[in-house]
Enzyme design. Structure first.
Site, PDB file in Angstrom:
ATOM      1  N   HIS A 123       0.805  -1.231   0.000  1.00 43.22           N
ATOM      2  CA  HIS A 123       0.000   0.000   0.000  1.00 43.22           C
ATOM      3  C   HIS A 123       0.838   1.282   0.000  1.00 43.22           C
ATOM      4  O   HIS A 123       0.526   2.248   0.704  1.00 43.22           O
ATOM      5  CB  HIS A 123      -0.962   0.003   1.184  1.00 43.22           C
ATOM      6  CG  HIS A 123      -2.034  -1.047   1.116  1.00 43.22           C
ATOM      7  ND1 HIS A 123      -2.524  -1.540  -0.075  1.00 43.22           N
ATOM      8  CD2 HIS A 123      -2.722  -1.688   2.106  1.00 43.22           C
ATOM      9  CE1 HIS A 123      -3.471  -2.444   0.185  1.00 43.22           C
ATOM     10  NE2 HIS A 123      -3.595  -2.563   1.491  1.00 43.22           N
ATOM     11  N   GLU A 172     -11.626  -3.895  -2.945  1.00 45.46           N
ATOM     12  CA  GLU A 172     -10.666  -2.903  -3.434  1.00 45.46           C
ATOM     13  C   GLU A 172     -10.468  -3.098  -4.939  1.00 45.46           C
ATOM     14  O   GLU A 172      -9.724  -3.979  -5.370  1.00 45.46           O
ATOM     15  CB  GLU A 172      -9.335  -3.064  -2.700  1.00 45.46           C
ATOM     16  CG  GLU A 172      -9.446  -2.993  -1.188  1.00 45.46           C
ATOM     17  CD  GLU A 172      -8.280  -3.687  -0.500  1.00 45.46           C
ATOM     18  OE1 GLU A 172      -7.121  -3.336  -0.794  1.00 45.46           O
ATOM     19  OE2 GLU A 172      -8.533  -4.596   0.315  1.00 45.46           O
ATOM     20  N   HIS A 219      -9.746   1.857   0.521  1.00 47.04           N
ATOM     21  CA  HIS A 219      -9.624   0.718   1.437  1.00 47.04           C
ATOM     22  C   HIS A 219     -10.683   0.779   2.551  1.00 47.04           C
ATOM     23  O   HIS A 219     -10.374   0.538   3.721  1.00 47.04           O
ATOM     24  CB  HIS A 219      -8.212   0.700   2.042  1.00 47.04           C
ATOM     25  CG  HIS A 219      -7.720  -0.660   2.418  1.00 47.04           C
ATOM     26  ND1 HIS A 219      -8.351  -1.439   3.373  1.00 47.04           N
ATOM     27  CD2 HIS A 219      -6.667  -1.400   1.982  1.00 47.04           C
ATOM     28  CE1 HIS A 219      -7.696  -2.568   3.518  1.00 47.04           C
ATOM     29  NE2 HIS A 219      -6.667  -2.578   2.676  1.00 47.04           N
TER      30      HIS A 219
END
EC number: 5.1.3.3
Length: 329
Positions: free
Chosen positions: A107, A307, A176
């Protein structure tokens, strides 16, 4: 008709700036988004009785988002999901990223897009956030200008991502948010019915990096093409949860991707995307240690994420890159 209001959400420590909250409201939805990480902090929707509940996990105060927490509601980048061993090569040059998830980069690294203040601009039906990620930020090449736009239309919340790079660099942006359609703070998502329109998924190794295989879902726990009740499904296949990319029948046009129905409340979440994949994550790493809104704690399987994204580790997997290219034509 959509109303947009703006307020201070909190101040960062040491005079590092102010975080603002933007509330978008229609007859069907109310959503709060803050300028820290373009984060959705609340999303209120009515049940079949007309009672509104907040259906996303998160915190009432800014301090909650500044602590170590699992990306609740945030936009993650430059590259969402995992990059194997935190390295990749572009144009013959190797780049090294922070390793922050086992042996991998996750991420966007240590200070990804979720951990910075974005510049907001109020729109008639939403808010647009922008920032410039400087060349070399978190190890990525090139300057990247990014815009994330949230707009509300009735019961539809749309998220649009745009990025412009000064040189070749991987970019994979997603939101997210963790959902619980029974209302955030409900103990689990086992009574949610899940459908994902995907004929294939990406098997992963023990560090959750795709192995390179594109496997058919037919006859496996990953066949979610018809609705399954999550708790019974996990039990039947003896799996501890999902944290996998599902390969969508992609096109550049927006297409149906997933549907989650909560029979108890009558709430339904439908996801449409232009992306070639969706990571379905069932909150396997939540452990009840974080205290969220209204004093709620979030144990394992108390929220789910959908996602929408490019395939994980695509920058290192030639086969995935060609798949993505063919999917975007």
């Amino acid at each position: 008709m959509v109303s947009v209001t703006r307020a201070v959400f909190g101040d960062l420590p040491s005079g590092a700036g102010t975080v603002e909250k933007f509330q978008l409201q229609s007859d069907l939805l109310k959503v709060d988004i803050i300028s820290w990480g373009c984060t959705i902090t609340a999303l209120e929707v009515k049940d079949r009785q007309g009672r509104a509940s907040d259906v996303v996990l998160g915190f009432a105060e800014l301090e909650g988002y500044l602590q170590k927490q699992p990306y609740f509601g945030a936009v993650v980048g430059r590259v969402a999901n995992r990059i194997a061993k935190g390295t990749f090569t572009v144009d013959g040059k190797e780049y090294k990223l922070a390793v922050n998830n086992g042996p991998n980069s996750l991420h966007g690294g240590v200070r990804g897009f979720d951990k910075v203040v974005w510049t907001p601009q109020v729109l008639s039906n939403g808010v647009q956030f922008s920032r410039i990620s400087p060349d070399g930020e978190e190890g990525y090449p090139g300057e990247l200008k990014v815009w994330v736009t949230y707009t509300l239309d009735g019961g539809e919340l749309m998220v649009n991502y745009r990025a412009q790079a000064s040189q070749t660099t991987p970019v994979n942006l997603t939101n997210h948010s963790y959902f619980n359609l029974a209302g955030q703070g409900s103990p689990n998502i086992y009574d949610h019915e899940v459908t994902i329109e995907a004929d294939a998924f990406l098997p992963v190794d023990e560090t959750l990096i795709p192995t390179g295989e594109v496997a058919p879902v037919q006859g496996t726990a990953f066949d979610l093409r018809k609705p399954v009740e999550l708790g019974k499904h996990l039990q039947e296949f003896r799996i501890h949860g999902f944290d996998h990319n599902f390969c969508l029948k992609g096109s550049k046009d927006k297409h149906f991707c997933a549907r989650v129905h909560h029979a108890g409340s009558g709430r339904v979440l439908e996801v449409y995307t232009t992306q070639p994949g969706v990571q379905f994550y069932t909150g396997n790493f939540l452990d009840g240690t974080l205290k969220g809104k209204s004093g709620a704690v979030y144990p394992k399987h108390s929220g789910f994420c959908l996602e929408t994204q490019s395939w994980p580790d695509a920058v290192n997997q030639e086969k995935f890159r060609s798949q993505l290219a063919s999917k975007s034509t």
